[in-house]
Design an enzyme around this catalytic site. Structure first.
Site, PDB file in Angstrom:
ATOM      1  N   PHE B 109      -4.225  14.921  -9.193  1.00 35.68           N
ATOM      2  CA  PHE B 109      -3.451  14.038 -10.056  1.00 35.68           C
ATOM      3  C   PHE B 109      -3.927  12.592  -9.887  1.00 35.68           C
ATOM      4  CE2 PHE B 109       0.318  11.283 -10.752  1.00 35.68           C
ATOM      5  CZ  PHE B 109       0.390  11.464 -12.126  1.00 35.68           C
ATOM      6  N   LYS B 159      -5.856   6.901  -0.416  1.00 34.33           N
ATOM      7  CA  LYS B 159      -4.503   6.604   0.029  1.00 34.33           C
ATOM      8  C   LYS B 159      -4.338   6.764   1.540  1.00 34.33           C
ATOM      9  CE  LYS B 159       0.263   7.602  -1.159  1.00 34.33           C
ATOM     10  NZ  LYS B 159       1.176   8.360  -2.017  1.00 34.33           N
TER      11      LYS B 159
END
Ligand SMILES: Cc1ncc(C[n+]2csc(CCOP(=O)(O)OP(=O)(O)O)c2C)c(N)n1
Ligand SMILES: [Mg+2]
Lengths: 159, 565
Positions: B109, B159
């Site tokens: 995603f 991240k």
């Protein structure tokens, strides 16, 4: 005219795509490109054969030099170099032809590395001219398949 | 310390005070620690706005402008901004979040291959794999962005690297071969000597300056000294605006597709061309084979790859324009007599004006705006006819004060770039000259102007059309105005009003003067919607692919039209 560029680059992912991207984007013509690690594993060496007039080669060299991951560009076209290419050819060969091909390949110091019922695989190394000559000599027998590696080259040591 | 904190610390160490950006999933950890740093974050409303704002900041200060975006669409939204910065050599640093390392390569995603996407539109880009590498990468990224010919650099950070605990910082410093590659080139004095000789011999010398002179601190003074002492006329590219005083008799203005008659004529007739910090873009040269064909060309550029790329040069010189001009000034032989040559340039016909009288005359509007500039005003433009009128008639007085998307011609650049400029220099006057098409391409950033009360003056040159394209259709496509008329424009007063920004629509001259004056006098944002003649075109014009001799001086004028080859 064809030029051979010896390009030292950082050995990390993405470098090849930057170099090939540069050629694609600016429309330069790559004839052959070989990448391999050097004696220093953090550095790779690309041998690029590129076709173009003086002005294009000047641009190619300068644009390559601008790439952050490129350490050094050396146009070795006019240097005294050893150039080598690896060739594999599968050629038609019934029993009567096998001996003839073997003799022919001897002249080129090429080797037969696989014998099939009706074919042979020939392996050869050499400069571009020699490789072309071998291919030409095998054509009358009927070539089934050709695989060539890109050209690598090294500047000869001082005599 | 976390990777995110280390990143902010590294940015602080590079002198970053301000970033533009928008948060999202993969950069939440970064935004989470933002408050702990001294860096001010400006929330734009679109990542493209963040990139152009960082670019505007970079262009006006010469220091890197920084933007943040999240992974996937955040990153891809930066691409136009990066390409814009790349084409005009602007040091933008983009920091994008990436999906966590273990998700990379799985079409996760909001995963986008930022490294791959950024290759052709940046000077360099990084994917950070370990938080301990952050300081080294940031240091090198800033080095690359600013040294040699400047350009944008992207740093993509997964991240999990933001949340990784820093254990042992590794900063090996800038890679050795880069110190060599990007260091200021040393001048080749035999080449400089040749340039001096060529200039001495020249009977009809001409200078053209580009963005490189704007970028090289202090070279504008040297250029002025050199040109004035030797009485050599000076022309410029779009990116070279601001380095030579426009009211000086030696100033010829812009060369190229919308160059002035004097500058284009001088270019085609000079016998020696000194080109400094410019790259012979096709919008400058027209048909390149016929460009300055009588001239010996001295080409000075910091980027060796620019030599012989578009136009072969007789004397290529690799170097910084300041270094070169310094040497040139030392070797000045002073007060040569170019009177004859200057006179022959200046007698070239002025543009014939055609006014349809269906609205305000854009050139008049530009002259009025020009009269409102003080010494420090920065002019920002969008892309289209208004940009070319601004280039021809609006002349900021200092380097780095005409901010425009030259190389990529990016509509929508203006508003966010103006924000970056005003953020960099809160006390300078910032004028945005934009079009009704362009302004609608990053309109959302009006909110930023209001939020920070940036006193930007938005002068909207409203011709109810995508004017520049409409002009081409009129001239070269038998007036087939396919999809260039903006039939529904917003009511700009209401639209600005929705953001609580003061606005006024103007139809006539008397009001115009008053309104522009009063808008400039206060410290608030203003949008002035100036209804100009919808049929007005930019002249002179050299059609694409023609030589600079083949110039439309006006339209609806048979004599001139038929002279075009
Ligand atoms: C992003 C982008 N899309 C399309 C274009 C093509 N284009 C160049 S000028 C122009 C029209 C600009 O219209 P406007 O901002 O109203 O300026 P005007 O020419 O009317 O002054 C267009 C569509 C462009 N330069 N940039
Ligand atoms: Mg318009």
């Amino acid at each position: 005219m064809k030029h051979t560029l010896a390009v030292l680059v950082e050995n990390h992912p993405g470098v090849l795509s930057r170099v090939s991207g540069l050629f694609a984007r600016r429309g330069y013509n790559i004839t052959s490109l070989v990448v391999s690690e050097t004696e220093d594993s953090s550095i790779s060496r690309m041998t690029i054969v590129v076709d173009g007039d003086e002005r294009i080669i000047e641009q190619v060299t300068k644009q390559l030099n601008k790439l952050i991951d490129v350490i050094k560009v050396n146009d070795v076209t006019n240097e005294d170099t050893v150039n080598r290419q690896l060739l594999l050819v599968r050629v038609n060969a019934d029993n009567s032809a096998k001996g003839e091909i073997a003799q022919l390949m001897d002249i080129f110091r090429a080797r037969i590395v696989d014998i099939g019922r009706k074919s042979l695989i020939v392996e050869a190394t050499g400069d571009e001219e020699k490789i072309q000559a071998i291919i030409r000599s095998l054509q009358p027998f009927g070539i089934q398949e050709i695989v060539k590696a890109g050209i690598i080259s090294m500047v000869r040591g001082p005599k | 310390m976390l990777g995110a904190e280390l990143l902010l610390k590294s940015l602080e160490e590079q002198g970053v005070e301000l970033v533009f950006g928008i948060p999202g999933g993969s950069v939440i950890p970064l935004y989470d620690v933002l408050k702990k740093s001294s860096i001010k974050h400006i929330l734009t409303k679109h990542e493209q706005g963040a990139a152009h704002a960082a670019d505007g900041y970079a262009r006006v200060t010469g220091k890197p402008g920084v933007c943040f975006a999240t992974s996937g669409p955040g990153g891809t939204n930066l691409i136009t901004g990066l390409a814009t910065a790349q084409m005009d050599s602007s040091p933008v640093i983009a920091i994008t979040g990436q999906v966590a390392s273990s998700f990379i390569g799985k079409d996760s995603f909001q995963e986008a291959d930022m490294l791959g996407l950024s290759h052709p539109v940046t000077k360099y880009s990084y994917l950070v794999r370990d938080a301990n590498d952050i300081p080294g990468i940031v240091e090198e990224a800033f080095f690359i962005a600013t040294q040699g010919r400047p350009g944008p650099v992207l740093i993509d950070i997964p991240k999990d690297v933001f949340t990784q605990k820093v254990t042992e910082v590794r900063n090996p410093g800038v890679r050795k071969h880069l110190l060599e590659k990007l260091k200021k080139p040393e001048l080749d004095f035999t080449q400089v000597e040749k340039a001096v000789e060529a200039l001495k011999k020249a009977k009809k010398p001409l200078i053209i300056v580009g963005g490189g002179v704007n970028n090289s601190e202090g070279s504008n003074r040297l250029l002025q000294d050199f040109a004035m002492k030797n009485e050599i006329p000076v022309s410029q590219t779009l990116m070279g605006k601001g380095v030579f005083p426009a009211d000086h008799p030696l100033f010829l203005g812009m060369v190229g597709m919308h160059g002035t008659i004097e500058a284009n004529w001088a270019m085609q007739n000079c016998d020696c061309l000194l080109a400094v910090g410019m790259r012979f873009d096709d919008r400058v040269t027209g048909r390149v084979e016929q460009f300055a064909s009588k001239a010996k060309v001295i080409h000075v550029d910091i980027d060796a790859a620019e030599h012989n790329k578009n136009r072969a040069s007789d004397i290529p010189i690799v170097g910084d324009s300041k270094d070169f001009l310094e040497v040139l000034c030392e070797k000045l032989w002073a007060s040569r007599n170019n009177k004859e040559w200057l006179r022959s340039i200046l007698i070239q016909n002025p543009v014939e004006k055609v006014n349809f009288g269906r609205g305000l005359d854009p050139e008049g509007v530009m002259n009025l705006i020009n009269s409102l500039l003080d010494d420090d005003t920065v002019v920002v433009t969008d892309v289209g006819q208004h940009q070319m009128w601004a280039a021809l008639f609006v002349h900021p007085k200092k380097p780095r004060s005409f901010i425009t998307s030259g190389g990529l011609g990016t509509m929508g650049f203006g508003l966010p770039a103006a924000i970056g400029v005003q953020m960099a220099y809160p006390d300078k006057k910032v004028v945005l000259i934009t079009g009704d098409g362009s302004l609608q391409m990053n309109l959302q950033e009006l909110a930023v102007i209001k939020q920070w009360n940036l006193p930007i003056k938005i002068f909207l040159i409203n011709n109810g059309s995508l004017g520049m394209v409409r002009q081409w259709q009129e001239l070269f496509f038998q007036e087939n105005y396919a999809e260039t008329i903006l039939e529904v424009g917003p009511d700009w007063e209401k639209l600005a009003g929705a953001y609580n920004i003061k606005a006024k629509t103007l139809y006539e001259n008397r009001e115009l003067k008053e309104t522009l004056h009063s808008s400039m006098a206060n410290r608030e944002p203003w949008l002035v919607d100036i209804k100009v003649d919808p049929g007005a075109n930019v002249f002179p014009m050299v059609p694409a692919g023609c030589s600079l001799d083949q110039m439309y001086r006006s339209w609806k004028n048979e004599a001139h039209v038929s002279s075009i080859g």
